[in-house]
Design an enzyme around this catalytic site. Structure first.
Site, PDB file in Angstrom:
ATOM      1  N   LYS A  11     -20.809 -47.187 -85.997  1.00 36.12           N
ATOM      2  CA  LYS A  11     -19.632 -47.986 -85.601  1.00 36.12           C
ATOM      3  C   LYS A  11     -18.354 -47.323 -86.117  1.00 36.12           C
ATOM      4  O   LYS A  11     -18.300 -46.097 -86.219  1.00 36.12           O
ATOM      5  CB  LYS A  11     -19.785 -49.438 -86.075  1.00 36.12           C
ATOM      6  CG  LYS A  11     -21.146 -50.020 -85.661  1.00 36.12           C
ATOM      7  CD  LYS A  11     -21.261 -51.502 -85.860  1.00 36.12           C
ATOM      8  CE  LYS A  11     -22.641 -51.972 -85.429  1.00 36.12           C
ATOM      9  NZ  LYS A  11     -22.821 -53.412 -85.476  1.00 36.12           N
ATOM     10  N   GLU A 100     -20.300 -55.385 -79.207  1.00 37.36           N
ATOM     11  CA  GLU A 100     -18.919 -55.341 -79.724  1.00 37.36           C
ATOM     12  C   GLU A 100     -17.967 -54.810 -78.656  1.00 37.36           C
ATOM     13  O   GLU A 100     -16.813 -55.240 -78.573  1.00 37.36           O
ATOM     14  CB  GLU A 100     -18.882 -54.486 -81.000  1.00 37.36           C
ATOM     15  CG  GLU A 100     -19.514 -55.237 -82.168  1.00 37.36           C
ATOM     16  CD  GLU A 100     -20.220 -54.352 -83.182  1.00 37.36           C
ATOM     17  OE1 GLU A 100     -19.976 -53.136 -83.201  1.00 37.36           O
ATOM     18  OE2 GLU A 100     -21.027 -54.889 -83.964  1.00 37.36           O
TER      19      GLU A 100
END
Ligand code: 13P
Length: 256
Positions: A11, A100
């Site tokens: 991420k 996300e």
């Protein structure tokens, strides 16, 4: 035969120095005994991909993926990067449709479908993420949501394309929350996805697609998840930022 795979999604974490140190740690800890037949993928921030690929040139175990790509090949899209750009760095795969990105960047199933085409057209594998929110889980209709993501995200692809598509079931309520789907909950969804793949393609294709579980998968719960028949491995967030934890999860996959 489908592959057992453990992929780490870093991420938006790590500075450059931290990222290179993490790669060095993994190069040391991932031995033949730990890795066995498990496919290992790391997914660092795009900025570092080039240097990380270079640092892994002689490493036989670690493949490298990106976390996203744009829907177009090139053009006036300031701040974005495309699949041909990623392919030119000699990486192996692209994560597409992470929850996300769906939540914070409005990515739809249709956009994911285009991005998967971009990956495949540029000879990169796609790791396509699907999964339901907490409300969708509580409503009981979670399987409908997940299969719609499969249907629309994989629209137009043929059985041969599935050789280069990995699926990752990531229940949104289990991501970064410390809450994990139980092995039984995850297995139920993975089996449902595989049944859908059988109908949509054919039984052989369905058996050959790797379906990974993601959502607070850690050294302490990896083995029981990987013991389930349709859970082929994991897409790991937080625990992939620590070389020892990521290594322990890979070892759990190799031994399960
Ligand atoms: P965590 O392992 O931190 O819950 O993240 C899972 C994930 O989103 C991997 O893509």
């Amino acid at each position: 035969m489908r592959r057992r795979i453990v992929a780490g999604n870093w991420k938006m974490n790590t500075t450059y120095t931290e990222a290179m140190a993490l790669v060095d740690g993994l190069k040391e800890s991932l031995t033949e005994e730990v890795v066995g037949e498990t496919g290992v993928i790391i997914t660092p921030p795009a900025l570092y991909l080039s240097d990380i690929v270079e640092s892994l040139v002689e490493n036989p175990y670690i493949a490298v993926a990106a976390q996203n790509c744009h829907e177009k090949e090139s053009g006036a899209y300031t701040g974005e990067w495309s699949a041909p750009m990623l392919a030119s760095l000699d990486i192996d795969a692209i994560i597409i449709g992470h929850s996300e990105r769906r939540e914070y960047f409005g990515e739809t199933n249709e956009a994911c479908n285009t991005k998967i085409s971009q990956a495949l057209n540029n000879e990169l594998a796609a790791i396509y993420c699907i999964g339901e929110t907490l409300e969708e889980r509580k409503s009981g209709a979670y399987m409908d949501v997940i299969l719609k993501q499969c249907e629309e995200g994989l629209a137009g692809f043929i059985a041969d394309d599935m050789d280069n598509i990995i699926l990752a079931y990531e229940p949104v309520w289990a991501i970064g929350t410390g809450e994990t789907a139980s092995p039984e909950q995850a297995q139920e969804v993975h089996a449902g996805i595989r049944a859908w793949l059988t109908e949509r393609f054919d039984a052989e294709t369905a058996q050959d697609v790797s379906i990974l579980y993601g959502g607070s998968c850690k050294p302490g719960n990896a083995a029981e998840l990987f013991a389930k028949a349709d859970i082929d491995g994991g897409l790991i967030g937080g625990a992939s930022l620590n070389a020892a934890d990521f290594t322990a999860i890979i070892e759990a996959r190799t031994k399960a």
